[in-house]
Design a protein around this motif. Structure first.
Motif, PDB file in Angstrom:
ATOM      1  N   THR A  71       6.528   7.673  12.465  1.00 32.62           N
ATOM      2  CA  THR A  71       6.436   7.337  13.887  1.00 32.62           C
ATOM      3  C   THR A  71       6.353   8.596  14.745  1.00 32.62           C
ATOM      4  N   ASN A  72       6.099   8.387  16.032  1.00 33.45           N
ATOM      5  CA  ASN A  72       6.032   9.526  16.949  1.00 33.45           C
ATOM      6  C   ASN A  72       7.401   9.966  17.460  1.00 33.45           C
ATOM      7  N   LEU A  73       8.470   9.330  16.989  1.00 30.97           N
ATOM      8  CA  LEU A  73       9.809   9.758  17.386  1.00 30.97           C
ATOM      9  C   LEU A  73      10.121  11.165  16.872  1.00 30.97           C
ATOM     10  N   ASN A  74       9.387  11.586  15.855  1.00 28.44           N
ATOM     11  CA  ASN A  74       9.584  12.929  15.318  1.00 28.44           C
ATOM     12  C   ASN A  74       9.300  14.005  16.360  1.00 28.44           C
ATOM     13  N   GLY A  75       8.460  13.681  17.356  1.00 31.68           N
ATOM     14  CA  GLY A  75       8.105  14.667  18.366  1.00 31.68           C
ATOM     15  C   GLY A  75       8.780  14.472  19.708  1.00 31.68           C
ATOM     16  N   THR A 104       3.578   0.537  11.651  1.00 32.08           N
ATOM     17  CA  THR A 104       2.643   0.659  10.531  1.00 32.08           C
ATOM     18  C   THR A 104       2.214   2.098  10.311  1.00 32.08           C
ATOM     19  N   ASP A 105       1.886   2.784  11.422  1.00 35.56           N
ATOM     20  CA  ASP A 105       1.350   4.138  11.338  1.00 35.56           C
ATOM     21  C   ASP A 105       1.293   4.689  12.763  1.00 35.56           C
ATOM     22  N   VAL A 106       0.913   5.941  12.887  1.00 32.07           N
ATOM     23  CA  VAL A 106       0.624   6.496  14.216  1.00 32.07           C
ATOM     24  C   VAL A 106      -0.885   6.644  14.357  1.00 32.07           C
ATOM     25  N   VAL A 107      -1.372   6.450  15.575  1.00 29.23           N
ATOM     26  CA  VAL A 107      -2.786   6.655  15.892  1.00 29.23           C
ATOM     27  C   VAL A 107      -2.860   7.738  16.966  1.00 29.23           C
ATOM     28  N   THR A 108      -4.026   8.362  17.079  1.00 27.13           N
ATOM     29  CA  THR A 108      -4.214   9.479  17.999  1.00 27.13           C
ATOM     30  C   THR A 108      -5.087   9.069  19.171  1.00 27.13           C
ATOM     31  N   VAL A 109      -4.655   9.405  20.376  1.00 26.03           N
ATOM     32  CA  VAL A 109      -5.448   9.110  21.570  1.00 26.03           C
ATOM     33  C   VAL A 109      -6.700   9.979  21.577  1.00 26.03           C
ATOM     34  N   LEU A 182       1.720   2.512  16.082  1.00 34.01           N
ATOM     35  CA  LEU A 182       0.897   1.305  15.874  1.00 34.01           C
ATOM     36  C   LEU A 182       1.657   0.317  15.006  1.00 34.01           C
ATOM     37  N   GLU A 183       1.744  -0.919  15.482  1.00 32.82           N
ATOM     38  CA  GLU A 183       2.228  -2.007  14.638  1.00 32.82           C
ATOM     39  C   GLU A 183       1.172  -3.095  14.595  1.00 32.82           C
ATOM     40  N   ILE A 184       0.638  -3.332  13.418  1.00 29.32           N
ATOM     41  CA  ILE A 184      -0.367  -4.375  13.227  1.00 29.32           C
ATOM     42  C   ILE A 184       0.298  -5.740  13.325  1.00 29.32           C
ATOM     43  N   ASP A 185      -0.397  -6.701  13.912  1.00 34.69           N
ATOM     44  CA  ASP A 185       0.121  -8.068  13.987  1.00 34.69           C
ATOM     45  C   ASP A 185       0.320  -8.603  12.568  1.00 34.69           C
ATOM     46  N   PRO A 186       1.552  -8.950  12.166  1.00 32.41           N
ATOM     47  CA  PRO A 186       1.810  -9.372  10.785  1.00 32.41           C
ATOM     48  C   PRO A 186       1.074 -10.639  10.378  1.00 32.41           C
ATOM     49  N   GLN A 187       0.852 -11.548  11.326  1.00 27.98           N
ATOM     50  CA  GLN A 187       0.118 -12.768  10.999  1.00 27.98           C
ATOM     51  C   GLN A 187      -1.339 -12.454  10.664  1.00 27.98           C
ATOM     52  N   THR A 188      -1.937 -11.554  11.457  1.00 26.85           N
ATOM     53  CA  THR A 188      -3.308 -11.130  11.165  1.00 26.85           C
ATOM     54  C   THR A 188      -3.385 -10.466   9.797  1.00 26.85           C
ATOM     55  N   GLN A 189      -2.424  -9.596   9.499  1.00 26.61           N
ATOM     56  CA  GLN A 189      -2.427  -8.903   8.218  1.00 26.61           C
ATOM     57  C   GLN A 189      -2.295  -9.888   7.056  1.00 26.61           C
ATOM     58  N   ALA A 190      -1.424 -10.876   7.210  1.00 27.18           N
ATOM     59  CA  ALA A 190      -1.228 -11.863   6.143  1.00 27.18           C
ATOM     60  C   ALA A 190      -2.496 -12.671   5.897  1.00 27.18           C
ATOM     61  N   ILE A 191      -3.163 -13.082   6.979  1.00 24.86           N
ATOM     62  CA  ILE A 191      -4.388 -13.878   6.836  1.00 24.86           C
ATOM     63  C   ILE A 191      -5.488 -13.052   6.182  1.00 24.86           C
ATOM     64  N   VAL A 192      -5.677 -11.813   6.652  1.00 21.08           N
ATOM     65  CA  VAL A 192      -6.725 -10.953   6.104  1.00 21.08           C
ATOM     66  C   VAL A 192      -6.464 -10.672   4.624  1.00 21.08           C
ATOM     67  N   ASP A 193      -5.229 -10.364   4.272  1.00 17.64           N
ATOM     68  CA  ASP A 193      -4.905 -10.078   2.872  1.00 17.64           C
ATOM     69  C   ASP A 193      -5.120 -11.303   1.992  1.00 17.64           C
ATOM     70  N   THR A 194      -4.789 -12.477   2.505  1.00 21.83           N
ATOM     71  CA  THR A 194      -4.980 -13.712   1.734  1.00 21.83           C
ATOM     72  C   THR A 194      -6.465 -13.971   1.492  1.00 21.83           C
ATOM     73  N   VAL A 195      -7.277 -13.808   2.533  1.00 21.43           N
ATOM     74  CA  VAL A 195      -8.722 -14.018   2.399  1.00 21.43           C
ATOM     75  C   VAL A 195      -9.323 -13.004   1.436  1.00 21.43           C
ATOM     76  N   LYS A 196      -8.930 -11.747   1.541  1.00 22.80           N
ATOM     77  CA  LYS A 196      -9.462 -10.708   0.654  1.00 22.80           C
ATOM     78  C   LYS A 196      -9.068 -10.980  -0.790  1.00 22.80           C
ATOM     79  N   SER A 197      -7.835 -11.448  -1.010  1.00 23.82           N
ATOM     80  CA  SER A 197      -7.384 -11.773  -2.362  1.00 23.82           C
ATOM     81  C   SER A 197      -8.161 -12.946  -2.934  1.00 23.82           C
ATOM     82  N   PHE A 198      -8.414 -13.975  -2.091  1.00 26.38           N
ATOM     83  CA  PHE A 198      -9.165 -15.143  -2.537  1.00 26.38           C
ATOM     84  C   PHE A 198     -10.597 -14.759  -2.902  1.00 26.38           C
ATOM     85  N   MET A 199     -11.242 -13.953  -2.053  1.00 30.16           N
ATOM     86  CA  MET A 199     -12.619 -13.541  -2.321  1.00 30.16           C
ATOM     87  C   MET A 199     -12.705 -12.708  -3.600  1.00 30.16           C
ATOM     88  N   LYS A 200     -11.706 -11.876  -3.840  1.00 30.67           N
ATOM     89  CA  LYS A 200     -11.689 -11.065  -5.056  1.00 30.67           C
ATOM     90  C   LYS A 200     -11.565 -11.949  -6.291  1.00 30.67           C
TER      91      LYS A 200
END
Length: 205
Positions: A71-75, A104-109, A182-200
């Motif tokens: 996170t950016n708390l380090n700075g 989730t991660d840090v992003v840069t402006v 950055l925090e990704i919406d967990p519901q979006t992440q779950a749906i995307v991961d499920t679809v990607k797993s199904f397609m695989k």
């Protein structure tokens, strides 16, 4: 759990740093400190932190190695402003979206474009997150629930902020090169991961 509706910016009045550890004292003010007790959860720049000590106006938070790393708390330094949101209570209105405070991660402006009624901020992200950042989808940036702009590329995305968001968050002072949580919406992440797993699985079959 949080809603992503930042309740205000507050000043970091003291920072103690040791090896792979930091302690922050934040001047919350009477409005945000009322009823707060040690052990409570508070979102600081979108990071869920536990209150270790509190007084009438201030609260102290300990931050461990992994949180400082991702996170950016380090700075963050004494005198800096941070976004603050108290934990949501059962029955509260959810004006944003469900936010866990697990960054989730840090992003840069990359760029900040201001007009009288609108501010657009573009960010550079690690390409591993691109599948989860969808046009018009939710995202939490420094704890603020925001809608992603129409154009998302492999490593860039943008958000559009109204004056009220600028008034109540640290985005009014944001500049290119700054790091944002950055925090990704967990519901979006779950749906995307499920679809990607199904397609695989379908490809293997």
């Amino acid at each position: 759990m949080f809603t992503g509706i930042v309740q205000g910016t507050r000043e970091v009045v003291f920072v103690e740093r040791r090896d792979k550890f930091a302690s922050f004292e934040i001047l919350l003010g009477h409005d945000l400190a009322t009823g707060l007790q040690a052990g409570a959860s508070v979102s600081i720049n979108g990071v869920c932190l536990t209150v270790t000590q509190c007084s009438e106006d201030c609260a102290t938070f300990d931050v461990m190695q992994e949180t400082l790393r991702v996170t950016n708390l380090n700075g963050v330094q004494a005198g800096d402003l941070v976004n603050v949101e108290r934990a949501a209570r059962v029955g509260d209105e959810v004006g944003g979206h469900n936010v866990s405070g697990h960054v989730t991660d840090v992003v840069t402006v990359l760029d900040v474009v201001k007009t009288p009624d609108n501010t657009t901020i573009s960010f550079q992200m690690d390409s591993q997150w691109k599948d989860y950042l969808l046009p018009k989808g939710y995202v939490a940036l420094n704890g603020a629930s925001l809608t992603i702009g129409a154009e998302v590329k492999d490593q860039t995305f943008a958000v559009h902020l109204i004056p009220e968001t600028l008034r109540t968050t640290t985005f009014a002072q944001i500049k290119p090169g700054m790091k944002v949580n950055l925090e990704i919406d967990p519901q979006t992440q779950a749906i995307v991961d499920t679809v990607k797993s199904f397609m695989k699985q379908q490809q293997v079959a």
